[in-house]
Design a protein around this motif. Structure first.
Motif, PDB file in Angstrom:
ATOM      1  N   MET A  56       0.845  -1.190   0.000  1.00 17.55           N
ATOM      2  CA  MET A  56       0.000   0.000   0.000  1.00 17.55           C
ATOM      3  C   MET A  56       0.887   1.248   0.000  1.00 17.55           C
ATOM      4  SD  MET A  56      -2.868   1.228   2.792  1.00 17.55           S
ATOM      5  CE  MET A  56      -3.885  -0.229   2.482  1.00 17.55           C
ATOM      6  N   THR A  57       0.640   2.140  -0.925  1.00 20.91           N
ATOM      7  CA  THR A  57       1.438   3.344  -1.041  1.00 20.91           C
ATOM      8  C   THR A  57       0.918   4.427  -0.109  1.00 20.91           C
ATOM      9  OG1 THR A  57       0.090   4.271  -2.823  1.00 20.91           O
ATOM     10  CG2 THR A  57       1.878   2.768  -3.459  1.00 20.91           C
ATOM     11  N   ALA A  58       1.720   5.511   0.014  1.00 16.48           N
ATOM     12  CA  ALA A  58       1.305   6.647   0.834  1.00 16.48           C
ATOM     13  C   ALA A  58       0.041   7.296   0.269  1.00 16.48           C
ATOM     14  CB  ALA A  58       2.441   7.663   0.923  1.00 16.48           C
ATOM     15  N   THR A  59      -0.059   7.319  -1.056  1.00 22.78           N
ATOM     16  CA  THR A  59      -1.249   7.890  -1.690  1.00 22.78           C
ATOM     17  C   THR A  59      -2.500   7.098  -1.339  1.00 22.78           C
ATOM     18  OG1 THR A  59       0.081   8.721  -3.537  1.00 22.78           O
ATOM     19  CG2 THR A  59      -2.284   8.527  -3.898  1.00 22.78           C
ATOM     20  N   ASP A  60      -2.362   5.774  -1.300  1.00 24.87           N
ATOM     21  CA  ASP A  60      -3.498   4.924  -0.920  1.00 24.87           C
ATOM     22  C   ASP A  60      -3.948   5.226   0.508  1.00 24.87           C
ATOM     23  OD1 ASP A  60      -3.565   3.647  -3.379  1.00 24.87           O
ATOM     24  OD2 ASP A  60      -2.185   2.069  -2.736  1.00 24.87           O
ATOM     25  N   VAL A  61      -2.985   5.422   1.407  1.00 20.99           N
ATOM     26  CA  VAL A  61      -3.319   5.727   2.796  1.00 20.99           C
ATOM     27  C   VAL A  61      -4.102   7.032   2.885  1.00 20.99           C
ATOM     28  CG1 VAL A  61      -2.381   6.279   5.074  1.00 20.99           C
ATOM     29  CG2 VAL A  61      -1.350   4.447   3.706  1.00 20.99           C
ATOM     30  N   VAL A  62      -3.620   8.055   2.162  1.00 22.11           N
ATOM     31  CA  VAL A  62      -4.317   9.347   2.141  1.00 22.11           C
ATOM     32  C   VAL A  62      -5.724   9.187   1.564  1.00 22.11           C
ATOM     33  CG1 VAL A  62      -4.296  11.687   1.188  1.00 22.11           C
ATOM     34  CG2 VAL A  62      -2.172  10.662   2.018  1.00 22.11           C
ATOM     35  N   ASP A  63      -5.832   8.395   0.502  1.00 20.20           N
ATOM     36  CA  ASP A  63      -7.153   8.173  -0.113  1.00 20.20           C
ATOM     37  C   ASP A  63      -8.117   7.522   0.872  1.00 20.20           C
ATOM     38  OD1 ASP A  63      -6.371   9.286  -2.495  1.00 20.20           O
ATOM     39  OD2 ASP A  63      -5.921   7.377  -3.476  1.00 20.20           O
ATOM     40  N   TYR A  64      -7.645   6.521   1.617  1.00 18.88           N
ATOM     41  CA  TYR A  64      -8.506   5.870   2.600  1.00 18.88           C
ATOM     42  C   TYR A  64      -8.927   6.853   3.697  1.00 18.88           C
ATOM     43  CZ  TYR A  64      -7.823   1.155   0.708  1.00 18.88           C
ATOM     44  OH  TYR A  64      -7.846   0.038  -0.093  1.00 18.88           O
ATOM     45  N   MET A  65      -7.995   7.685   4.141  1.00 19.97           N
ATOM     46  CA  MET A  65      -8.306   8.657   5.178  1.00 19.97           C
ATOM     47  C   MET A  65      -9.335   9.673   4.683  1.00 19.97           C
ATOM     48  SD  MET A  65      -4.478   9.314   6.713  1.00 19.97           S
ATOM     49  CE  MET A  65      -5.032  10.611   7.817  1.00 19.97           C
ATOM     50  N   LEU A  66      -9.175  10.148   3.454  1.00 21.86           N
ATOM     51  CA  LEU A  66     -10.123  11.105   2.893  1.00 21.86           C
ATOM     52  C   LEU A  66     -11.500  10.471   2.707  1.00 21.86           C
ATOM     53  CD1 LEU A  66      -7.844  12.832   0.229  1.00 21.86           C
ATOM     54  CD2 LEU A  66      -8.752  13.879   2.317  1.00 21.86           C
ATOM     55  N   THR A  67     -11.501   9.220   2.256  1.00 21.33           N
ATOM     56  CA  THR A  67     -12.779   8.529   2.074  1.00 21.33           C
ATOM     57  C   THR A  67     -13.510   8.383   3.402  1.00 21.33           C
ATOM     58  OG1 THR A  67     -11.953   7.304   0.154  1.00 21.33           O
ATOM     59  CG2 THR A  67     -13.857   6.393   1.305  1.00 21.33           C
ATOM     60  N   ALA A  68     -12.773   7.992   4.458  1.00 26.48           N
ATOM     61  CA  ALA A  68     -13.388   7.849   5.778  1.00 26.48           C
ATOM     62  C   ALA A  68     -13.906   9.190   6.290  1.00 26.48           C
ATOM     63  CB  ALA A  68     -12.377   7.259   6.766  1.00 26.48           C
ATOM     64  N   LEU A  69     -13.121  10.243   6.108  1.00 28.14           N
ATOM     65  CA  LEU A  69     -13.526  11.577   6.556  1.00 28.14           C
ATOM     66  C   LEU A  69     -14.812  12.028   5.877  1.00 28.14           C
ATOM     67  CD1 LEU A  69     -13.123  14.386   7.885  1.00 28.14           C
ATOM     68  CD2 LEU A  69     -11.652  14.959   5.930  1.00 28.14           C
ATOM     69  N   PHE A  70     -14.838  11.937   4.559  1.00 29.90           N
ATOM     70  CA  PHE A  70     -15.990  12.465   3.830  1.00 29.90           C
ATOM     71  C   PHE A  70     -17.203  11.544   3.939  1.00 29.90           C
ATOM     72  CE2 PHE A  70     -12.633  14.934   1.619  1.00 29.90           C
ATOM     73  CZ  PHE A  70     -13.138  16.192   1.893  1.00 29.90           C
ATOM     74  N   ALA A  71     -16.985  10.252   4.112  1.00 32.43           N
ATOM     75  CA  ALA A  71     -18.121   9.364   4.349  1.00 32.43           C
ATOM     76  C   ALA A  71     -18.790   9.702   5.684  1.00 32.43           C
ATOM     77  CB  ALA A  71     -17.667   7.905   4.341  1.00 32.43           C
ATOM     78  N   ALA A  72     -17.973   9.945   6.712  1.00 36.55           N
ATOM     79  CA  ALA A  72     -18.522  10.340   8.013  1.00 36.55           C
ATOM     80  C   ALA A  72     -19.211  11.699   7.916  1.00 36.55           C
ATOM     81  CB  ALA A  72     -17.404  10.382   9.052  1.00 36.55           C
ATOM     82  N   ALA A  73     -18.610  12.628   7.170  1.00 39.71           N
ATOM     83  CA  ALA A  73     -19.227  13.943   7.005  1.00 39.71           C
ATOM     84  C   ALA A  73     -20.557  13.844   6.270  1.00 39.71           C
ATOM     85  CB  ALA A  73     -18.270  14.869   6.247  1.00 39.71           C
ATOM     86  N   ALA A  74     -20.651  12.943   5.303  1.00 41.04           N
ATOM     87  CA  ALA A  74     -21.897  12.759   4.562  1.00 41.04           C
ATOM     88  C   ALA A  74     -22.991  12.209   5.465  1.00 41.04           C
ATOM     89  CB  ALA A  74     -21.672  11.831   3.374  1.00 41.04           C
ATOM     90  N   VAL A  75     -22.638  11.218   6.290  1.00 41.96           N
ATOM     91  CA  VAL A  75     -23.619  10.647   7.222  1.00 41.96           C
ATOM     92  C   VAL A  75     -24.101  11.719   8.193  1.00 41.96           C
ATOM     93  CG1 VAL A  75     -23.930   9.001   9.103  1.00 41.96           C
ATOM     94  CG2 VAL A  75     -22.720   8.316   7.020  1.00 41.96           C
ATOM     95  N   ARG A  76     -23.184  12.518   8.686  1.00 43.31           N
ATOM     96  CA  ARG A  76     -23.564  13.588   9.628  1.00 43.31           C
ATOM     97  C   ARG A  76     -24.476  14.603   8.964  1.00 43.31           C
ATOM     98  NH1 ARG A  76     -21.641  18.715  10.897  1.00 43.31           N
ATOM     99  NH2 ARG A  76     -22.004  19.327  13.080  1.00 43.31           N
ATOM    100  N   ALA A  77     -24.143  15.008   7.734  1.00 38.85           N
ATOM    101  CA  ALA A  77     -24.964  15.999   7.036  1.00 38.85           C
ATOM    102  C   ALA A  77     -26.359  15.449   6.745  1.00 38.85           C
ATOM    103  CB  ALA A  77     -24.277  16.431   5.743  1.00 38.85           C
TER     104      ALA A  77
END
Length: 207
Positions: free
Chosen positions: A1-22
């Motif tokens: 897993m590359t550093a870019t993949d890690v960032v992508d997973y973190m962004l996906t988790a962040l925005f998925a949680a933000a979507a549920v909250r909204a």
């Protein structure tokens, strides 16, 4: 897993949680009326799109409809700033401006994705027009860089302001926030700052 993949997973988790909250806020928040529900639904649409964006570099998401939708969303926030005469036009507009800029950043990212496709199609033009095409592309690249920098600086300012605003109050108390600040307000500012920072990262990442 590359550093870019890690960032992508973190962004996906962040925005998925933000979507549920909204989405939750659009259902349970009644005080703000129709405008408030539309605000939350727009935030949810933006967050869902951002959650998918790291995994759609091949163009799975249609760029032009995204650009139109988020451009309209960017206009929605300042145009609906004043309601019921509760606050002045300028202060109400300024308060909603960070949301408009976030939508504008989404518009710009979608526009760049569409423009990349057009540039690819432009390959193989006749040699007589190639110099003009290169010059035009360079001009667009410089203008695009200016737009990206302006959006990035504003998002960074909004993110830092939202994430650090309550720090002195939190340090001054033990386990509770200051009397003038409610826990709900602190949470709202945290999510505003987190999504602004995530949008900034997405804006600067290649897609």
């Amino acid at each position: 897993m590359t550093a870019t993949d890690v960032v992508d997973y973190m962004l996906t988790a962040l925005f998925a949680a933000a979507a549920v909250r909204a989405l939750r806020q659009s259902v349970v928040a009644r005080a703000g009326g129709c405008r408030s529900r539309v605000d939350h639904l727009l935030h949810a649409a933006m967050a869902l799109t951002m959650a998918v964006m790291p995994w759609s570099r091949g163009g799975a998401l249609p760029a032009l409809p995204q650009s139109v939708f988020f451009a309209a969303a960017a206009l929605w926030f300042p145009l609906t700033a004043v309601r019921s005469g509760q606050e002045g036009q300028l202060s109400a507009t300024v308060r909603r401006l960070p949301y408009a800029v976030g939508m504008a950043a989404m518009t710009w990212m979608s526009y760049r994705a569409a423009g990349h496709g057009h540039r690819t199609m432009a390959d193989g033009v006749p040699t007589a027009h190639q110099a003009m095409q290169v010059s035009h592309s360079m001009g667009e690249s410089k203008a695009g860089s200016v737009v990206t920098v302006v959006l990035a600086l504003y998002l960074l300012t909004c993110a830092l302001r939202a994430l650090t605003r309550d720090m002195p109050a939190l340090r001054a108390t033990t386990g509770t926030v200051a009397d003038s600040t409610s826990l709900s307000d602190v949470c709202d500012r945290f999510w505003d700052g987190a999504t602004a920072m995530g949008t900034l990262v997405m804006l600067l990442m290649p897609h």
